[in-house]
Design a protein around this motif. Structure first.
Motif, mmCIF file in Angstrom:
data_model
loop_
_atom_site.group_PDB
_atom_site.id
_atom_site.type_symbol
_atom_site.label_atom_id
_atom_site.label_comp_id
_atom_site.label_asym_id
_atom_site.label_seq_id
_atom_site.Cartn_x
_atom_site.Cartn_y
_atom_site.Cartn_z
ATOM 1 N N GLU B 360 0.112 18.251 3.465
ATOM 2 C CA GLU B 360 -0.123 17.659 2.147
ATOM 3 C C GLU B 360 0.381 16.214 2.096
ATOM 4 O OE1 GLU B 360 1.410 19.899 -1.139
ATOM 5 O OE2 GLU B 360 0.836 18.330 -2.565
ATOM 6 N N THR B 361 1.514 15.974 2.728
ATOM 7 C CA THR B 361 2.073 14.613 2.727
ATOM 8 C C THR B 361 1.081 13.624 3.319
ATOM 9 O OG1 THR B 361 4.180 15.680 3.206
ATOM 10 C CG2 THR B 361 4.119 13.266 3.343
ATOM 11 N N CYS B 362 0.424 14.041 4.373
ATOM 12 C CA CYS B 362 -0.541 13.152 5.014
ATOM 13 C C CYS B 362 -1.650 12.771 4.050
ATOM 14 C CB CYS B 362 -1.157 13.823 6.239
ATOM 15 S SG CYS B 362 0.027 14.199 7.520
ATOM 16 N N LEU B 363 -2.114 13.743 3.296
ATOM 17 C CA LEU B 363 -3.181 13.427 2.350
ATOM 18 C C LEU B 363 -2.667 12.507 1.251
ATOM 19 C CD1 LEU B 363 -5.664 16.347 1.833
ATOM 20 C CD2 LEU B 363 -5.467 14.676 3.605
ATOM 21 N N GLU B 364 -1.415 12.703 0.910
ATOM 22 C CA GLU B 364 -0.826 11.826 -0.101
ATOM 23 C C GLU B 364 -0.787 10.390 0.435
ATOM 24 O OE1 GLU B 364 2.951 13.230 -1.399
ATOM 25 O OE2 GLU B 364 3.099 11.704 -2.984
ATOM 26 N N ILE B 366 -2.643 9.101 2.727
ATOM 27 C CA ILE B 366 -4.017 8.578 2.800
ATOM 28 C C ILE B 366 -4.441 8.059 1.434
ATOM 29 C CG2 ILE B 366 -6.447 9.171 3.150
ATOM 30 C CD1 ILE B 366 -5.512 11.237 5.220
ATOM 31 N N SER B 367 -4.177 8.854 0.417
ATOM 32 C CA SER B 367 -4.644 8.446 -0.914
ATOM 33 C C SER B 367 -3.914 7.203 -1.398
ATOM 34 C CB SER B 367 -4.459 9.592 -1.910
ATOM 35 O OG SER B 367 -3.086 9.813 -2.145
ATOM 36 N N GLU B 368 -2.690 6.995 -0.904
ATOM 37 C CA GLU B 368 -1.940 5.804 -1.346
ATOM 38 C C GLU B 368 -2.241 4.576 -0.508
ATOM 39 O OE1 GLU B 368 2.084 7.075 -1.228
ATOM 40 O OE2 GLU B 368 1.834 8.398 -2.976
ATOM 41 N N MET B 369 -2.431 4.811 0.809
ATOM 42 C CA MET B 369 -2.543 3.673 1.725
ATOM 43 C C MET B 369 -3.965 3.200 1.962
ATOM 44 S SD MET B 369 0.418 2.813 2.606
ATOM 45 C CE MET B 369 1.718 3.415 1.587
ATOM 46 N N CYS B 370 -4.945 3.993 1.545
ATOM 47 C CA CYS B 370 -6.329 3.655 1.878
ATOM 48 C C CYS B 370 -7.171 3.506 0.616
ATOM 49 C CB CYS B 370 -6.935 4.712 2.789
ATOM 50 S SG CYS B 370 -5.901 5.097 4.216
ATOM 51 N N PRO B 371 -6.916 2.475 -0.148
ATOM 52 C CA PRO B 371 -7.614 2.337 -1.433
ATOM 53 C C PRO B 371 -9.116 2.106 -1.289
ATOM 54 C CG PRO B 371 -6.386 0.350 -0.934
ATOM 55 C CD PRO B 371 -6.027 1.338 0.119
ATOM 56 N N HIS B 372 -9.530 1.613 -0.102
ATOM 57 C CA HIS B 372 -10.951 1.309 0.048
ATOM 58 C C HIS B 372 -11.722 2.410 0.753
ATOM 59 C CE1 HIS B 372 -9.918 -2.653 -1.272
ATOM 60 N NE2 HIS B 372 -9.050 -2.789 -0.287
ATOM 61 N N GLN B 387 -3.384 22.796 -2.510
ATOM 62 C CA GLN B 387 -2.916 21.727 -3.413
ATOM 63 C C GLN B 387 -3.000 20.351 -2.757
ATOM 64 O OE1 GLN B 387 -1.173 24.354 -2.441
ATOM 65 N NE2 GLN B 387 0.903 23.818 -1.805
ATOM 66 N N ALA B 388 -3.108 20.336 -1.431
ATOM 67 C CA ALA B 388 -3.197 19.053 -0.731
ATOM 68 C C ALA B 388 -4.421 18.264 -1.171
ATOM 69 C CB ALA B 388 -3.236 19.279 0.775
ATOM 70 N N PHE B 389 -5.465 18.986 -1.546
ATOM 71 C CA PHE B 389 -6.718 18.318 -1.865
ATOM 72 C C PHE B 389 -6.677 17.570 -3.191
ATOM 73 C CE2 PHE B 389 -8.975 19.811 1.750
ATOM 74 C CZ PHE B 389 -8.345 20.995 2.089
ATOM 75 N N ASN B 390 -5.667 17.872 -3.996
ATOM 76 C CA ASN B 390 -5.560 17.146 -5.266
ATOM 77 C C ASN B 390 -5.437 15.642 -5.050
ATOM 78 O OD1 ASN B 390 -5.596 19.596 -6.592
ATOM 79 N ND2 ASN B 390 -3.362 19.761 -6.664
ATOM 80 N N HIS B 391 -4.829 15.252 -3.927
ATOM 81 C CA HIS B 391 -4.609 13.827 -3.684
ATOM 82 C C HIS B 391 -5.910 13.067 -3.471
ATOM 83 C CE1 HIS B 391 -0.309 14.390 -3.514
ATOM 84 N NE2 HIS B 391 -0.498 15.421 -2.709
ATOM 85 N N CYS B 396 -10.989 6.608 -5.299
ATOM 86 C CA CYS B 396 -12.096 6.405 -6.232
ATOM 87 C C CYS B 396 -13.351 5.842 -5.592
ATOM 88 C CB CYS B 396 -11.651 5.474 -7.353
ATOM 89 S SG CYS B 396 -10.218 6.116 -8.204
ATOM 90 N N GLY B 397 -13.217 5.372 -4.348
ATOM 91 C CA GLY B 397 -14.393 4.767 -3.736
ATOM 92 C C GLY B 397 -15.138 5.697 -2.798
ATOM 93 N N LEU B 398 -14.782 6.973 -2.797
ATOM 94 C CA LEU B 398 -15.365 7.897 -1.818
ATOM 95 C C LEU B 398 -16.862 8.048 -1.987
ATOM 96 C CD1 LEU B 398 -13.079 11.011 -1.243
ATOM 97 C CD2 LEU B 398 -13.610 9.155 0.321
#
Lengths: 295, 567
Positions: B360-364, B366-372, B387-391, B396-398
């Motif tokens: 889950e941390t990894c997904l977090e 990713i969601s923080e470090m990869c805005p584009h 719950q990992a998928f919540n991140h 928003c650009g997916l």
């Protein structure tokens, strides 16, 4: 006495199972590509196997057997009734061999097997009753699941100590698992595997477990079956096979006797129908004895 | 000379002290995809363990192991991803499966029992780690036992595949098969894998010329970027590089031209080149060389240290492929997080298929470090908790998201379809393969909400009934449809085919496996109307017999009509 939706064919006890530990003889087959299941009649199917593979040396083990009786009426729609019951039993057997079951939950075997049928690319159609028995050696218990009018008897000291109940919606219409064509959805009777009756009870050394389709019970009353079972001298494979065969043969003969007052005819009479004679039907018989486990 | 070789050879075979052990696989421990439903026994990878169920019969049987795709059909779809630049030509693996065996042995042979459309196996590897040992291994090594380019096998019949494998100097009970199905006419099906080996290390290792060639390829594989980077670090610190401005003709070439030349090198070669001189070191370390970074081919070696060495060069990376990497302790959450913190800012595409180190941390991160981020592939990351998928919601650009075989929690697919219909108006491709409870209501929402849909996979969705008109509705609302899979939906009927023929003239791929309700007549209308149709799967369609297929083949030679069989 005729019964329009079954064709009379007899099943013989037959082919040696892979694990000939004790007790099992079963209705015949030409074993298919590596699989054990017996399926020979027009509409019946059966299987029996020891859970695990040759490398299992554990003292603990389960022995599972089952019979399924295909509903013959599907022939009118161009569907081979044995395909469904045979595939159902073969799938149960695979499940058991791969250990994908809980011994105390034989309904689970039916449910999972039924779901697997739906995973087949081939569009299977048909319906069938099913009766599954699981012998758990460690706990010395027999767990059973029965859907429809196939069933089992447990015989101890020459008497029936346990038996399954028939599940019928109405006369000659047993509970059944089915897969219907889309155009007939809602019209074809289709019971859920959860509707099966499930029982669990202790068994003792020497208990005889007989699982069979309604072709046996409709033609042979208990006392005749017990008489045949008395002839069982020992628990080696050949004797059991011989006994199963003679039971099936006898039932077959009675089925075609027009004057004989079969249990089926008796039941009809009790309900106001004045009939005599046997009921020609497919007969599948599976016979086991609870014996000492030997390697 | 020859005589003594033969004598030695025969000694090994007959020596009672070193008997050959033959084993079927005990367990399937990891794989990238399969055709069947996750807990099922039908067409799933679990069938590869144990004794064969079908072999030597040929045909399409439930008791075999089947991968999810075949041929090039998925590469021709609108959803096909562009390949990464710099993929080494000898890496062609598309899928893999890892099997364990009871006993560790020095392998002498690996046989694969293939029962349908053989020829997909292109690489066999052995691992030094014993998955059943209680303590984690000190070192985990993967060695290629055999490798070859994909080759066309002309028969679809069953065969026992017996490639000539290399001898290795460690015992193994963990074998990995890698496959490439691109040349296959239909799904390949595997029944069992047999491992032959010796318990004790063979005294003499005999090599034939054939094995020497494999050795060469293996060298290529082993000396990857990792080795290069280790050496490089040492080189940099010891000022072994020649100082001075004289680089010969390279001084005359424009910077961009040298960069362009370097673009053609594979990653290991790039690392080797970096060690030659200071100028080329500068070029090879230029982040512009690392805009596309495909690390999947190096999954067997890539670890935290590799990522650390690469980090500095990857600040501009836009496409990153870490699929298949990091398992068995090679990459840690910390290592991945460090890397992504440095390299995530420009990331647009991230492939993480089968990366089991993810949590889950990894997904977090990713969601923080990869805005584009626009593309995220988490295919077969089945260890990720729901719950990992919540991140992912923060991205928003997916534009592309793959959740195949993940544990993302979905209760009601109709609700999903409804949301998609409401929010993703420009959706072009949607894969709902094996979505257990989508109904005509969900389909209606998709049909009306996503008119631009070009690709829709509704295979094995049993709750869709043609009598509700849902397929007809799809056809009428989706004129751009190029791919439609209705695999194993037993209710697809002539009306549906006729609606498709009328409304979806751009159709290229159609799968209607297993319906009894479609006649040759309606299919003919479809074939006549949809001029771009190239794939039509009518396997197990009872009204479409081989004669009908032959007739269609004659009239419509550009269409590949697939009719699978069991016997």
């Amino acid at each position: 006495m005729t019964c329009t939706d079954h064709q009379g064919e007899m099943l013989n006890a037959g082919v040696a199972p892979w694990w000939s530990v004790d007790s099992h003889s079963r209705s015949t087959a030409q074993p298919e590509a590596g699989l054990m299941a017996g399926e020979r009649s027009d509409s019946g199917g059966s299987f029996s196997c020891l859970r695990g593979s040759a490398e299992w040396r554990a003292k603990r083990s389960e022995q599972v057997g089952g019979v399924a009786d295909g509903v013959g009426g599907w022939r009118d729609y161009g569907v081979d009734p044995s395909q469904f019951s045979g595939t159902l039993m073969r799938t149960c057997e695979r499940l058991v061999k791969e250990g994908r079951f809980v011994p105390s939950n034989p309904i689970g075997i039916l449910t999972t097997s039924y779901c697997e049928l739906l995973q087949n690319k081939v569009p299977l159609l048909g319906s069938s009753t099913a009766c599954i028995v699981v012998l758990d050696r460690t706990s010395h218990r027999l767990h059973t699941a029965n859907l429809g009018d196939s069933g089992f008897l447990v015989v101890r000291g020459g008497e029936v100590v346990h038996r399954s109940d028939e599940q019928q919606h109405y006369f000659n219409t047993p509970f059944q698992l089915s897969i219907a064509p889309p155009e007939a959805e809602g019209v074809v009777l289709s019971d859920s595997p959860d509707a099966a009756d499930s029982t669990s009870f202790d068994v003792q050394l020497g208990d005889i477990i007989l699982t069979a389709t309604d072709g046996l019970f409709d033609n042979m009353p208990d006392y005749m079956i017990l008489q045949e079972l008395k002839k069982l001298k020992n628990s080696n494979y050949e004797s059991i096979q011989q006994t199963a065969r003679s039971i099936a043969e006898q039932a077959h003969e009675l089925a075609y006797d027009p004057n004989y007052m079969s249990p089926f005819a008796q039941f009809a009479c009790d309900n106001g129908l004045n009939v005599r004679g046997g009921k020609p039907d497919d007969i599948t018989v599976l016979l086991s004895i609870v014996a000492e486990y030997t390697d | 000379m020859m005589n003594s070789h033969r004598a030695i050879e025969s000694n090994i075979r007959t020596s009672p002290l070193n008997a050959e052990v033959v084993q079927y696989a005990k367990e399937v421990v990891d794989f990238s995809s399969h055709y069947g439903s996750e807990n099922s026994m039908s067409y799933t990878m679990w069938n590869l363990a144990g004794v064969p169920n079908v072999f030597p019969s040929s045909g399409d049987f439930t008791q075999t192991a089947v991968f999810r795709t075949y041929g090039t059909w998925w590469d021709q779809c609108p959803s096909a991803s562009l390949p990464f630049k710099r993929t080494p030509p000898n890496f062609q693996s598309q899928d893999y499966v890892e099997l364990t065996f009871e006993q560790q042995v020095y392998p002498t042979a690996v046989h694969v029992l293939e029962t349908y459309h053989p020829g997909a196996v292109i690489r066999i590897l052995a691992c030094s780690a014993n998955p059943y040992s209680p303590s984690p291994p000190a070192e985990v090594r993967w060695e290629i036992l055999w490798s070859e380019r994909p080759t066309k096998v002309n028969a679809s019949q069953a065969r026992q595949f017996k490639p000539c494998i290399k001898q290795i100097n460690f015992p193994t009970n963990l074998i990995r098969l890698e496959v490439n199905s691109s040349l296959l006419d239909y799904y390949t099906e595997l029944d069992a894998v047999v491992l032959h080996g010796m318990k004790d290390k063979p005294v003499l290792s005999l090599k034939t010329s054939l094995i020497d060639m494999n050795d060469l390829e293996d060298d290529d594989y082993e000396e990857n970027d990792d080795c290069g980077m280790d050496n490089l670090n040492k080189k940099l610190s010891s000022t072994a590089l020649r100082e001075g401005p004289n680089n010969g003709y390279f001084d005359k070439l424009p910077y961009e031209l040298i960069q362009l030349i370097l673009n053609h090198l594979t990653l290991p070669d790039l690392c080797r080149l970096a060690q030659t001189c200071k100028l080329l070191n500068q070029h090879c370390y230029d982040p512009l060389q690392y805009i596309h970074l495909n690390l999947q081919p190096y999954w067997a070696k890539l670890n935290d240290t590799s990522l650390e060495f690469l980090q500095a060069r990857c600040t501009l990376v836009q496409w990153l492929n870490l699929s298949w990497t990091g398992n068995r302790g090679f990459i840690s959450v910390a290592g991945f997080s460090r890397f992504l913190k440095v390299c995530g800012s420009e990331l647009v595409r991230l492939e993480l298929s089968c990366s089991h180190f993810l949590n889950e941390t990894c997904l977090e991160i990713i969601s923080e470090m990869c805005p584009h981020l626009q593309e995220l592939n988490l295919s077969s990351c089945d260890k990720l908790p729901p719950q990992a998928f919540n991140h992912i919601a923060k991205l928003c650009g997916l534009k592309r998201l793959v959740l195949y075989r993940t544990k993302v929690e979905i209760e009601d697919y109709d609700v999903i379809a409804s949301m998609i219909g409401a929010k993703c108006k420009k959706l072009r491709t949607l894969d709902l393969w094996r979505c257990k409870n989508i109904t005509e209501n969900g389909i209606a929402e998709l049909a009306s909400g996503c008119p631009l849909l070009e690709e829709l996979d509704l295979g094995w969705c049993p709750t869709l009934q043609s009598s509700t008109g849902c397929f007809a509705k799809l056809a009428r609302h989706l004129p751009n449809l190029q791919k439609l899979f209705l695999t194993a939906n037993r209710s697809v009927c002539d009306t549906d085919i006729e609606e498709l023929a009328c409304n979806c003239t751009r159709l290229r791929q159609l799968d209607i496996l297993g319906t009894r309700m479609v006649s040759p007549m309606s299919l003919r209308k479809l074939l006549e109307s949809c001029k771009d149709l190239s794939l039509l799967d009518v396997s197990f369609c009872s009204q479409i017999d081989n004669r009908a297929v032959l007739e269609f083949n004659g009239s419509f030679p550009n269409v590949f009509i697939k009719k699978s069989f069991t016997q």
